[in-house]
Design an enzyme around this catalytic site. Sequence first.
Site, short mmCIF file in Angstrom:
data_model
loop_
_atom_site.label_atom_id
_atom_site.label_comp_id
_atom_site.label_asym_id
_atom_site.label_seq_id
_atom_site.Cartn_x
_atom_site.Cartn_y
_atom_site.Cartn_z
N TYR A 155 0.83 -1.21 0.00
CA TYR A 155 0.00 0.00 0.00
C TYR A 155 0.88 1.27 0.00
O TYR A 155 0.64 2.20 -0.78
CB TYR A 155 -0.90 -0.04 1.23
CG TYR A 155 -1.84 1.13 1.40
CD1 TYR A 155 -2.99 1.26 0.64
CD2 TYR A 155 -1.57 2.11 2.37
CE1 TYR A 155 -3.85 2.33 0.81
CE2 TYR A 155 -2.44 3.18 2.55
CZ TYR A 155 -3.58 3.29 1.77
OH TYR A 155 -4.43 4.35 1.96
N ALA A 157 3.90 1.61 -1.02
CA ALA A 157 4.57 1.75 -2.32
C ALA A 157 3.61 2.35 -3.36
O ALA A 157 3.98 3.22 -4.14
CB ALA A 157 5.08 0.39 -2.79
P1 NAP Z 1 -13.36 3.12 1.36
O1 NAP Z 1 -14.32 3.60 2.36
O2 NAP Z 1 -12.95 1.69 1.38
O3 NAP Z 1 -13.91 3.50 -0.10
C1 NAP Z 1 -13.18 3.12 -1.23
C2 NAP Z 1 -13.93 3.51 -2.49
O4 NAP Z 1 -13.16 3.10 -3.63
C3 NAP Z 1 -15.30 2.84 -2.61
O5 NAP Z 1 -16.20 3.74 -3.22
C4 NAP Z 1 -15.01 1.68 -3.55
O6 NAP Z 1 -16.20 1.28 -4.19
C5 NAP Z 1 -13.99 2.32 -4.51
N1 NAP Z 1 -13.18 1.34 -5.24
C6 NAP Z 1 -12.39 0.38 -4.72
N2 NAP Z 1 -11.80 -0.32 -5.71
C7 NAP Z 1 -12.22 0.22 -6.88
C8 NAP Z 1 -11.97 -0.07 -8.25
N3 NAP Z 1 -11.17 -1.07 -8.63
N4 NAP Z 1 -12.57 0.69 -9.18
C9 NAP Z 1 -13.39 1.69 -8.83
N5 NAP Z 1 -13.68 2.02 -7.54
C10 NAP Z 1 -13.09 1.28 -6.58
O7 NAP Z 1 -11.99 3.94 1.43
P2 NAP Z 1 -11.62 5.37 2.08
O8 NAP Z 1 -11.09 5.13 3.44
O9 NAP Z 1 -12.68 6.35 1.86
O10 NAP Z 1 -10.35 5.74 1.19
C11 NAP Z 1 -10.43 6.53 0.03
C12 NAP Z 1 -9.00 6.83 -0.46
O11 NAP Z 1 -8.28 7.48 0.57
C13 NAP Z 1 -8.21 5.56 -0.79
O12 NAP Z 1 -7.37 5.81 -1.90
C14 NAP Z 1 -7.37 5.36 0.44
O13 NAP Z 1 -6.19 4.65 0.16
C15 NAP Z 1 -7.09 6.80 0.84
N6 NAP Z 1 -6.72 6.96 2.24
C16 NAP Z 1 -7.60 6.62 3.23
C17 NAP Z 1 -7.21 6.81 4.55
C18 NAP Z 1 -8.12 6.48 5.69
O14 NAP Z 1 -7.68 6.59 6.85
N7 NAP Z 1 -9.36 6.08 5.47
C19 NAP Z 1 -5.94 7.31 4.85
C20 NAP Z 1 -5.09 7.63 3.82
C21 NAP Z 1 -5.48 7.47 2.50
P3 NAP Z 1 -16.55 -0.26 -4.48
O15 NAP Z 1 -15.84 -1.10 -3.46
O16 NAP Z 1 -18.00 -0.32 -4.39
O17 NAP Z 1 -16.03 -0.42 -5.83
#
Ligand code: NAP
Length: 247
Positions: A155, A157
């Site tokens: 992740y 990376a």
């Molecule tokens: P989340 O609640 O798991 O939501 C992820 C979203 O991405 C969902 O809408 C999911 O929809 C979509 N998704 C996943 N795989 C996909 C694919 N192959 N094609 C299209 N859509 C896809 O995640 P989150 O916590 O909101 O995170 C959002 C972003 O912020 C991510 O990039 C994560 O790495 C980053 N981030 C999060 C945190 C944190 O603490 N939460 C911290 C740092 C960075 P479906 O599964 O329905 O496709």
Amino acid sequence: MLEGRCAVVTGGTRGIGKAVAAALLSQGAKTAVIATKDTEEARKALAEIDPEGTGRAYFYACDISSPEACDETAKKITEDVGKVDILVNNAGITRDNILPALSKDDIDSVIDINLKGTMFMTKAFIRGMVRQKSGSIINISSVVGLMGNKGQTNYAASKAGIIGFTKSVAREYGRKNIRCNAIAPGFIETRMTDALSDAQKEEIMKLLVLERLGKPEDVANLALFLASDASSYITGEVIKVDGGMYV
Ligand code: NAP
């Protein structure tokens, strides 16, 4: 702030992406959200993003790890919604484990969705932005892309790769008036972080200068700023939204 603009948010059906989509729409943008599948959850999310029923929220199913699907979806969005001014590459996954326990699939899927998906989607929209000589691309990286993290080699990376990609896009397209910035969230309460154990959450809490977990809206506020003309002289930046987790 965004009247007359068109925005795309990948992974816009929950968590950070949903909050970003709601913020962009609330400021007047037509907003297309993307998730892997057209599910009931996705349709419900669309209604929550557009609580006043303005009709400016759109949904598209697309697996961003497929370049063909990204091109096809970009074409459909441009036809249905309009010329895209704002692209938020937010969709991402985790497959955490210590390095020896990571399978090839754990490594491939995280790189394919988080890093390659960001590249494919940007590639799909960049020509349109070049033609209209404007655009703001916002890539959601992570604080672990800057500091590293045990159990997240794959992740981290992928998220570090997004930073190199962001700076390169900024350099390649600045003269076309296209800006590209990255946001590096820390610990934000979403379904992704629900999966962490209590012990892991306690460890993270110890690092937070502001002594609270982040909310999706904390990230959305910055995304809104980067999408708008208020940030028109900012490009190639990586901005943390992490409550002081990595000062
Ligand atoms: P989340 O609640 O798991 O939501 C992820 C979203 O991405 C969902 O809408 C999911 O929809 C979509 N998704 C996943 N795989 C996909 C694919 N192959 N094609 C299209 N859509 C896809 O995640 P989150 O916590 O909101 O995170 C959002 C972003 O912020 C991510 O990039 C994560 O790495 C980053 N981030 C999060 C945190 C944190 O603490 N939460 C911290 C740092 C960075 P479906 O599964 O329905 O496709």
